[in-house]
Design an enzyme around this catalytic site. Sequence first.
Site, PDB file in Angstrom:
ATOM      1  N   TRP A 160       0.814  -1.222   0.000  1.00 58.48           N
ATOM      2  CA  TRP A 160       0.000   0.000   0.000  1.00 58.48           C
ATOM      3  C   TRP A 160       0.847   1.271   0.000  1.00 58.48           C
ATOM      4  CZ3 TRP A 160       1.707   2.653   4.092  1.00 58.48           C
ATOM      5  CH2 TRP A 160       2.246   1.929   5.167  1.00 58.48           C
ATOM      6  N   ASN A 161       2.146   1.190   0.289  1.00 57.62           N
ATOM      7  CA  ASN A 161       2.872   2.455   0.471  1.00 57.62           C
ATOM      8  C   ASN A 161       3.216   3.151  -0.850  1.00 57.62           C
ATOM      9  OD1 ASN A 161       4.878   0.608  -0.093  1.00 57.62           O
ATOM     10  ND2 ASN A 161       6.301   1.338   1.456  1.00 57.62           N
ATOM     11  N   LYS A 184      -2.185  -8.649  -7.710  1.00 61.30           N
ATOM     12  CA  LYS A 184      -3.069  -8.499  -6.542  1.00 61.30           C
ATOM     13  C   LYS A 184      -2.582  -7.267  -5.793  1.00 61.30           C
ATOM     14  CE  LYS A 184      -2.961  -9.195  -2.339  1.00 61.30           C
ATOM     15  NZ  LYS A 184      -3.657  -7.977  -1.838  1.00 61.30           N
ATOM     16  N   PRO A 185      -3.339  -6.158  -5.909  1.00 58.18           N
ATOM     17  CA  PRO A 185      -2.933  -4.961  -5.176  1.00 58.18           C
ATOM     18  C   PRO A 185      -3.334  -5.106  -3.706  1.00 58.18           C
ATOM     19  CG  PRO A 185      -4.967  -4.529  -6.361  1.00 58.18           C
ATOM     20  CD  PRO A 185      -4.595  -5.957  -6.659  1.00 58.18           C
ATOM     21  N   GLY A 238       6.805  -6.189  -0.330  1.00 54.03           N
ATOM     22  CA  GLY A 238       6.079  -6.134   0.935  1.00 54.03           C
ATOM     23  C   GLY A 238       7.010  -6.498   2.074  1.00 54.03           C
ATOM     24  N   SER A 239       6.438  -6.984   3.148  1.00 50.43           N
ATOM     25  CA  SER A 239       7.244  -7.256   4.343  1.00 50.43           C
ATOM     26  C   SER A 239       8.089  -8.525   4.176  1.00 50.43           C
ATOM     27  CB  SER A 239       6.321  -7.422   5.552  1.00 50.43           C
ATOM     28  OG  SER A 239       5.495  -8.539   5.353  1.00 50.43           O
ATOM     29  N   GLU A 260      11.081  -7.865  -3.086  1.00 44.44           N
ATOM     30  CA  GLU A 260      11.507  -6.532  -2.622  1.00 44.44           C
ATOM     31  C   GLU A 260      10.910  -6.382  -1.228  1.00 44.44           C
ATOM     32  OE1 GLU A 260      13.485  -4.480  -4.181  1.00 44.44           O
ATOM     33  OE2 GLU A 260      13.548  -5.341  -6.181  1.00 44.44           O
ATOM     34  N   LEU A 261      11.741  -6.570  -0.217  1.00 46.35           N
ATOM     35  CA  LEU A 261      11.199  -6.728   1.147  1.00 46.35           C
ATOM     36  C   LEU A 261      11.546  -5.539   2.050  1.00 46.35           C
ATOM     37  CD1 LEU A 261      12.015 -10.538   1.402  1.00 46.35           C
ATOM     38  CD2 LEU A 261       9.967  -9.439   0.501  1.00 46.35           C
ATOM     39  N   CYS A 294      10.179   1.708   2.273  1.00 44.65           N
ATOM     40  CA  CYS A 294      11.163   0.675   2.588  1.00 44.65           C
ATOM     41  C   CYS A 294      12.582   1.241   2.625  1.00 44.65           C
ATOM     42  CB  CYS A 294      11.084  -0.437   1.559  1.00 44.65           C
ATOM     43  SG  CYS A 294      11.228   0.196  -0.114  1.00 44.65           S
ATOM     44  N   GLU A 468      14.804  -4.246  -9.540  1.00 46.37           N
ATOM     45  CA  GLU A 468      13.798  -3.565 -10.360  1.00 46.37           C
ATOM     46  C   GLU A 468      14.440  -2.285 -10.875  1.00 46.37           C
ATOM     47  OE1 GLU A 468      10.375  -3.337  -7.707  1.00 46.37           O
ATOM     48  OE2 GLU A 468       9.641  -5.223  -8.532  1.00 46.37           O
TER      49      GLU A 468
END
Length: 487
Positions: A160-161, A184-185, A238-239, A260-261, A294, A468
Amino acid sequence: MTKVPAKQLARKDLLCTKAFIGGEWVSASKTFDVKNPATGELLSTLPDCGSAETEAAIAAAVAPQKLWAKKTAKERSAVLKKWVALIDKHKDDLALILTWENGKPIAESLGEIASGMGYIEWFAEEAKRAYGDVIHGHLPDKRLMVILQPVGITAAITPWNFPHSMISRKAGPALAAGCAQIVKPPAQTPLSALAMAKLAEEAGLPKGLFSIVTSSRARDVGTVLTTDPRVAKFSFTGSTEVGKLLMAQCAGTVKKISLELGGNAPFLVFDDADLDAAVTGAMASKFRNAGQTCVCANRFIVQRSVAKQFAEKLKSAMEKMVVGNGADDGVTTGPLIDAPSVEKVEALVKDATAKGAKVALGGNKHKLGGFYFEPTLLTNMTPDMLIATNEIFGPVAAIFEFDKDEEAIAMANSTRYGLASYFYARDLSRVFNVAESIESGMVGVNTGMLTTEVAPFGGVKESGLGREGGWQGLREYVEEKYICLSI
Ligand code: NAP
């Protein structure tokens, strides 16, 4: 039902109420609400898709992907460039939608959309330069070559960020390379994704190549995306905790993966640094998206001889921050995404102060109420405090001190994360020593901003796998096929 918020969109249809699956705008038997974190206002009610809709999206991608892969890179690039032009044309509406669902100030939303367009445009160009290799034969009659081919159907789960640009970074290279992508957003910010899909459709992207599966049941959708054998590549932002789980789920079908964590970025300030420049960099790195990125500086690690001066200058800069609804003029810092995020930030500050940290500014939930938190400056930080090892994800700057360079490097590296790091110094040998010793995928030297589509973005250690952006970003969506020719 959609309740259109106060400021109006030029194109109201960009605020969507349906999911986009296999090129069709569809409903589902269940729904979920998307609300504005600044006001609690209802923005849209969306289909709560599950495994059936996810499987439908995958099935619908099979045939179109094969045709798309056969097009020339130039033909694919032309469609992607039309998409970019439409995003640019409607960027004010897209920025408003992004701010409504995420809370960040409009200027930041416009910046995120510009960044997203940059990624799509970059990969539209890069696909034309997806060169393989010609290798000297290992025997006189052999001619060897390596060609790059699209991996096939890809899937993406995004956070979401950055509701817009985290999708551009994945869909851009995937579509440019000749792949399909099912996204999937996040349940809290799916509206930017749907608006992007609407414009992709208008740009002429063939049906089925790009689907947006809206859902509040991430686990159900994620299970299909990570286990269906038709999905060749899975990309997640995400996390770290969820990333590890999804990585394990991908193992069953040995998918190509990019992760990408989370991060715990150190921001080092040495005694030869330009302190005013360091404060400018600190503000940019720490407070973007109210500290919810992040790559946000998580630990300021400052040489003792300049720590007090740096803290004073940072405090003065922070006092100018304006907290409020990101859609309002002049606001620099919006709300956090939800109540648990506010509770988490408050708990981290309480833990630090209980262990001896001093509050130089802020320290509490903001008087505006809701999901707002005061810009906070903590000094006297020590490694036993939770902030030393946990992502803050809020507007809290925490200052640790060091004496010797080796100590600063050891502190910077004492984390399981390794995404971004930053430092300010002028001595050339120190600059190279620190840049080469820090364990992170990206290092900002005398800058607090390092994201660009032309460079590889990504982490080491538990911050992830893959890159990325840059030419490297396209490689995540192609396979290298070796052809051995006997003449
Ligand atoms: P998150 O909880 O891991 O969620 C990220 C995405 O995963 C969301 O779409 C979420 O869906 C979905 N998800 C959650 N649990 C799932 C499961 N069991 N199966 C399948 N999908 C699942 O992370 P977040 O709180 O949204 O995002 C913040 C994190 O992202 C931070 O750690 C941040 O550092 C990291 N991040 C990293 C980068 C990078 O480039 N390295 C960039 C941005 C953010 P729902 O939202 O619908 O639950």
